[in-house]
Design a protein around this motif. Structure first.
Motif, PDB file in Angstrom:
ATOM      1  N   HIS A  37       0.855  -1.198   0.000  1.00  0.00           N
ATOM      2  CA  HIS A  37       0.000   0.000   0.000  1.00  0.00           C
ATOM      3  C   HIS A  37       0.880   1.233   0.000  1.00  0.00           C
ATOM      4  N   GLU A  38       0.558   2.193  -0.840  1.00  0.00           N
ATOM      5  CA  GLU A  38       1.290   3.449  -0.863  1.00  0.00           C
ATOM      6  C   GLU A  38       0.325   4.572  -0.512  1.00  0.00           C
ATOM      7  N   PHE A  39       0.646   5.295   0.560  1.00  0.00           N
ATOM      8  CA  PHE A  39      -0.191   6.394   1.026  1.00  0.00           C
ATOM      9  C   PHE A  39       0.014   7.619   0.145  1.00  0.00           C
ATOM     10  N   ASP A  40      -1.086   8.311  -0.178  1.00  0.00           N
ATOM     11  CA  ASP A  40      -0.934   9.643  -0.748  1.00  0.00           C
ATOM     12  C   ASP A  40      -0.862  10.613   0.434  1.00  0.00           C
ATOM     13  N   SER A  41      -0.546  11.866   0.183  1.00  0.00           N
ATOM     14  CA  SER A  41      -0.313  12.790   1.294  1.00  0.00           C
ATOM     15  C   SER A  41      -1.573  13.020   2.129  1.00  0.00           C
ATOM     16  N   GLU A  42      -2.742  13.032   1.506  1.00  0.00           N
ATOM     17  CA  GLU A  42      -3.986  13.237   2.253  1.00  0.00           C
ATOM     18  C   GLU A  42      -4.262  12.050   3.178  1.00  0.00           C
ATOM     19  N   GLU A  43      -4.090  10.851   2.663  1.00  0.00           N
ATOM     20  CA  GLU A  43      -4.325   9.645   3.451  1.00  0.00           C
ATOM     21  C   GLU A  43      -3.325   9.549   4.611  1.00  0.00           C
ATOM     22  N   ALA A  44      -2.075   9.908   4.349  1.00  0.00           N
ATOM     23  CA  ALA A  44      -1.060   9.886   5.397  1.00  0.00           C
ATOM     24  C   ALA A  44      -1.383  10.904   6.489  1.00  0.00           C
ATOM     25  N   SER A  45      -1.873  12.061   6.086  1.00  0.00           N
ATOM     26  CA  SER A  45      -2.249  13.090   7.050  1.00  0.00           C
ATOM     27  C   SER A  45      -3.379  12.615   7.956  1.00  0.00           C
ATOM     28  N   LYS A  46      -4.381  11.993   7.370  1.00  0.00           N
ATOM     29  CA  LYS A  46      -5.507  11.466   8.160  1.00  0.00           C
ATOM     30  C   LYS A  46      -5.027  10.401   9.148  1.00  0.00           C
ATOM     31  N   ALA A  47      -4.154   9.524   8.680  1.00  0.00           N
ATOM     32  CA  ALA A  47      -3.643   8.464   9.551  1.00  0.00           C
ATOM     33  C   ALA A  47      -2.845   9.053  10.703  1.00  0.00           C
ATOM     34  N   GLY A  48      -2.033  10.062  10.429  1.00  0.00           N
ATOM     35  CA  GLY A  48      -1.245  10.698  11.478  1.00  0.00           C
ATOM     36  C   GLY A  48      -2.117  11.382  12.512  1.00  0.00           C
ATOM     37  N   LYS A  49      -3.165  12.056  12.065  1.00  0.00           N
ATOM     38  CA  LYS A  49      -4.077  12.715  13.001  1.00  0.00           C
ATOM     39  C   LYS A  49      -4.802  11.698  13.867  1.00  0.00           C
ATOM     40  N   LYS A  50      -5.228  10.607  13.248  1.00  0.00           N
ATOM     41  CA  LYS A  50      -5.930   9.558  13.983  1.00  0.00           C
ATOM     42  C   LYS A  50      -5.010   8.950  15.051  1.00  0.00           C
ATOM     43  N   GLY A  51      -3.759   8.691  14.668  1.00  0.00           N
ATOM     44  CA  GLY A  51      -2.796   8.146  15.621  1.00  0.00           C
ATOM     45  C   GLY A  51      -2.547   9.094  16.778  1.00  0.00           C
ATOM     46  N   GLY A  52      -2.450  10.381  16.474  1.00  0.00           N
ATOM     47  CA  GLY A  52      -2.252  11.376  17.527  1.00  0.00           C
ATOM     48  C   GLY A  52      -3.422  11.452  18.483  1.00  0.00           C
ATOM     49  N   GLN A  53      -4.629  11.351  17.941  1.00  0.00           N
ATOM     50  CA  GLN A  53      -5.820  11.373  18.784  1.00  0.00           C
ATOM     51  C   GLN A  53      -5.847  10.174  19.708  1.00  0.00           C
ATOM     52  N   ASN A  54      -5.530   9.003  19.189  1.00  0.00           N
ATOM     53  CA  ASN A  54      -5.557   7.781  19.996  1.00  0.00           C
ATOM     54  C   ASN A  54      -4.455   7.779  21.048  1.00  0.00           C
ATOM     55  N   SER A  55      -3.296   8.325  20.736  1.00  0.00           N
ATOM     56  CA  SER A  55      -2.205   8.297  21.712  1.00  0.00           C
ATOM     57  C   SER A  55      -2.429   9.287  22.857  1.00  0.00           C
ATOM     58  N   HIS A  56      -3.292  10.281  22.656  1.00  0.00           N
ATOM     59  CA  HIS A  56      -3.563  11.287  23.690  1.00  0.00           C
ATOM     60  C   HIS A  56      -4.964  11.134  24.285  1.00  0.00           C
ATOM     61  N   ARG A  57      -5.547  10.004  24.089  1.00  0.00           N
ATOM     62  CA  ARG A  57      -6.918   9.766  24.511  1.00  0.00           C
ATOM     63  C   ARG A  57      -7.106   9.905  26.017  1.00  0.00           C
ATOM     64  N   ASN A  58      -6.104   9.508  26.795  1.00  0.00           N
ATOM     65  CA  ASN A  58      -6.243   9.518  28.252  1.00  0.00           C
ATOM     66  C   ASN A  58      -5.632  10.734  28.914  1.00  0.00           C
ATOM     67  N   ASP A  59      -5.272  11.761  28.155  1.00  0.00           N
ATOM     68  CA  ASP A  59      -4.668  12.970  28.745  1.00  0.00           C
ATOM     69  C   ASP A  59      -5.683  13.788  29.497  1.00  0.00           C
TER      70      ASP A  59
END
Length: 59
Positions: A37-59
């Motif tokens: 799978h090769e991410f385009d820049s929009e898809e990569a951006s969405k994935a990064g935001k989702k990961g950031g949200q999940n990693s800070h869920r308990n803050d």
């Protein structure tokens, strides 16, 4: 409890450089086969935001 004979088995017990080498071979093979799978820049951006949200869920 793990037995001593099992301590040096498996991918997780390898040193990080060996893991990286094996993973790289898998990635290269997938690209050659055309199944990687090769991410385009929009898809990569969405994935990064989702990961950031999940990693800070308990803050």
């Amino acid at each position: 409890m793990a037995n001593d004979k099992d301590d040096n088995r498996g991918f997780a017990s390898m040193d990080k450089e060996k893991q990286r080498e094996i993973a790289s071979k898998g990635g290269k093979a997938a690209h050659e086969k055309g199944s990687a799978h090769e991410f385009d820049s929009e898809e990569a951006s969405k994935a990064g935001k989702k990961g950031g949200q999940n990693s800070h869920r308990n803050d």
